[in-house]
Design a protein around this motif. Structure first.
Motif, PDB file in Angstrom:
ATOM      1  N   GLY A   1       1.080  -8.513  -3.400  1.00 46.95           N
ATOM      2  CA  GLY A   1       2.363  -9.026  -3.861  1.00 46.95           C
ATOM      3  C   GLY A   1       2.196 -10.052  -4.959  1.00 46.95           C
ATOM      4  O   GLY A   1       1.111 -10.573  -5.198  1.00 46.95           O
TER       5      GLY A   1
ATOM      6  N   ASN B   1       7.471   1.176  -7.796  1.00 54.95           N
ATOM      7  CA  ASN B   1       6.630   0.387  -8.695  1.00 54.95           C
ATOM      8  C   ASN B   1       5.179   0.864  -8.638  1.00 54.95           C
ATOM      9  O   ASN B   1       4.485   0.934  -9.658  1.00 54.95           O
ATOM     10  CB  ASN B   1       6.705  -1.093  -8.324  1.00 54.95           C
ATOM     11  CG  ASN B   1       8.073  -1.694  -8.559  1.00 54.95           C
ATOM     12  OD1 ASN B   1       8.861  -1.177  -9.348  1.00 54.95           O
ATOM     13  ND2 ASN B   1       8.370  -2.780  -7.871  1.00 54.95           N
TER      14      ASN B   1
ATOM     15  N   ASN C   1       9.236  -1.051  -4.103  1.00 55.89           N
ATOM     16  CA  ASN C   1       7.812  -1.284  -4.335  1.00 55.89           C
ATOM     17  C   ASN C   1       7.015   0.021  -4.351  1.00 55.89           C
ATOM     18  O   ASN C   1       6.014   0.133  -5.067  1.00 55.89           O
ATOM     19  CB  ASN C   1       7.260  -2.237  -3.274  1.00 55.89           C
ATOM     20  CG  ASN C   1       7.549  -3.680  -3.606  1.00 55.89           C
ATOM     21  OD1 ASN C   1       7.456  -4.081  -4.761  1.00 55.89           O
ATOM     22  ND2 ASN C   1       7.903  -4.474  -2.604  1.00 55.89           N
TER      23      ASN C   1
ATOM     24  N   GLY D   1      11.808  -5.554 -11.315  1.00 55.76           N
ATOM     25  CA  GLY D   1      10.488  -5.034 -10.956  1.00 55.76           C
ATOM     26  C   GLY D   1       9.398  -5.202 -11.990  1.00 55.76           C
ATOM     27  O   GLY D   1       8.283  -4.704 -11.805  1.00 55.76           O
TER      28      GLY D   1
ATOM     29  N   THR E   1       6.216  -7.355 -10.640  1.00 58.78           N
ATOM     30  CA  THR E   1       5.485  -6.626  -9.600  1.00 58.78           C
ATOM     31  C   THR E   1       4.752  -5.425 -10.182  1.00 58.78           C
ATOM     32  O   THR E   1       3.577  -5.188  -9.874  1.00 58.78           O
ATOM     33  CB  THR E   1       6.449  -6.172  -8.490  1.00 58.78           C
ATOM     34  OG1 THR E   1       7.042  -7.328  -7.886  1.00 58.78           O
ATOM     35  CG2 THR E   1       5.709  -5.376  -7.420  1.00 58.78           C
TER      36      THR E   1
END
Length: 458
Positions: A314, A287, A284, A122, A125
């Motif tokens: 993204g 994140n 996500n 991660g 991102t």
């Protein structure tokens, strides 16, 4: 550790990059050019980013030759550069300092307030989310990210705010070259054992990373991840810095509420705020929570931070839509660890909304396949169809007895090995309207996405 004579941008002098076309190397070169450093570089192939760097003022050469060094005073060598590369040989013969790109980037950061993002998964991102969020909230950070980000247009830039956001790579220990004031750790799991040898050595390296934080700094760690939570506890016990936790646990400092697509929010003492995310999956959402936590540390209004995340679509190769044909959507993802593969397929399940999910997976590295074959199979079994290619060796030589068969023997009936020549037809034959096809891996499996879209359309 950064050499004693390479501590500042001024100490670098004129810098030459061997392998300047790589995504990480070009990011550092781009920032250096913008900050007034005399930059030159070369690569084996003429890549598009090299023309961009040349237009910005760098001296660029295609192909490797000792003469390309010119009057360089510092040389940055990519990790893939062989010891017999003529430029590297010439640099060492001339006694020039040869540094890792992380060392060069750290020297370039100067007096900026540094925000680093580390973790087994991660990083790209989360670094991208933080950057997009800060830009959307009116801040102009410098940034260096290990992936291209459509919302930013580039993966690195010089900003004017005095804040520098950087992805910090633990794979070779180079994240220890930075001196962050804010450090995000998304998760901590054993990986890159070809470098570290043992899981304990991985954990120890993250301890060393958080020990770099100053007394007025902060570790922002994910409470949902056992490794990151344990790291936070050890950091608290050491007492060198503050710790902020984010996650779905009510005991977190920033609590994530994830009810699925369209129902994501974070809450803090300032209140509860909805997050409009374009990217799917619990990973996500976590994140995004990390990005909001950083924004709060930097004094960004939490409502402005939450709104700004709506602009994040993204990062390249992170559940990236490659196209749609015949009612089938095709995505590509860089996942190369079992946890990442599981997260990508879980996200695909949510996007498929009851339709089937088909995955083409390419293992990355013989050592990683040997260590995690069963875990890869367990993750791939989340798909209705799981096709596995041969291992992408990257920097490794083959290991006797290690092949993709180690994964295949644990796959459910919908999984099997596949030759590259038969992969496209197998996937297009299996997929129907509403289904998702996902290409997964850190190697050249990414090339299959456009081929699959074309075959579906044809």
């Amino acid at each position: 550790m950064i050499p004693a004579n390479i501590r500042s941008q001024e100490s670098l002098g004129r810098v030459h990059f061997i392998g300047i076309g790589g995504v990480g190397m070009s990011a550092v070169a781009r920032i250096m050019v913008a900050r007034g450093v005399a930059v030159s570089g070369s690569d084996a192939k003429d890549l598009p980013v090299m023309a961009e760097l040349a237009a910005a003022g760098a001296r660029i050469a295609v192909g490797y030759a000792a003469a390309n060094l010119g009057n360089a005073q510092t040389v940055v060598a990519g990790s893939a550069i062989r010891a017999d590369n003529p430029e590297l040989v010439a640099a060492r013969a001339a006694g020039l300092p040869v540094v890792h790109r992380s060392e060069a980037l750290a020297a370039t950061m100067g007096d900026d307030l540094v925000v680093t993002v580390a973790g087994t998964h991660g990083k790209s991102t989360t670094t991208s989310m933080i950057t997009v969020l800060l830009q959307g909230a009116g801040m102009d950070p410098s940034f260096a990210i290990g992936a291209n980000v459509p919302a930013l247009g580039v993966n690195a830039a010089h900003g004017t705010s005095g804040v520098f956001v950087a992805e910090a790579d633990e794979s070779d220990g180079s994240f220890l070259n930075y001196r962050p004031k804010i450090a995000v750790v998304t998760n901590v799991e054993p990986d890159h054992l070809d470098h570290y040898g043992t899981a304990e050595a991985v954990y120890e390296s993250f301890d060393r990373f958080t020990a770099l934080l100053p007394a007025d700094g902060v570790l922002i760690a994910c409470s949902d991840d056992a490794g990151a939570a344990a790291l936070a506890e050890r950091t608290l016990a050491r007492g060198n810095t503050r710790v902020v936790l984010y996650g779905t646990s009510e005991g977190s400092d920033l609590v994530l509420h994830d009810g699925g697509p369209g129902d994501v929010a974070v809450s803090s003492p300032a209140g509860r705020f909805a997050l409009d995310l374009q990217v799917p999956g619990r990973h996500n959402a976590l994140n995004a929570a990390a990005a909001v936590a950083v924004a709060l540390e930097l004094g960004v209004d939490v409502e402005a931070a939450a709104r700004a995340l709506a602009h994040f679509s993204g990062a390249s190769r992170r559940f990236e839509l490659k196209g749609e044909a015949r009612g089938v959507r095709v995505y590509d993802d860089y996942a190369h660890h079992p946890t990442e593969v599981r997260a990508a397929l879980t996200a695909a399940r949510s996007v498929a909304s009851g339709h089937r999910v088909h995955v083409l997976f390419q293992p990355h590295l013989f050592s990683r396949t040997r260590e995690f074959a069963r875990e890869f199979a367990d993750a791939l079994n989340l798909a209705d169809t799981a096709l596995v290619l041969d291992i992408y060796p990257a920097r490794e030589d083959p290991i006797p007895g290690v092949s993709s068969q180690l994964i295949a023997e644990h796959l459910s009936p919908g999984g099997r090995l596949v030759e590259p020549g038969g992969a496209v037809a197998a996937l297009t034959d299996a997929a129907g309207p509403g289904d998702i096809i996902l290409t997964v891996g850190a190697g050249d499996v990414t090339a299959f996405g456009p081929q699959i879209v074309q075959a579906l359309g044809g």
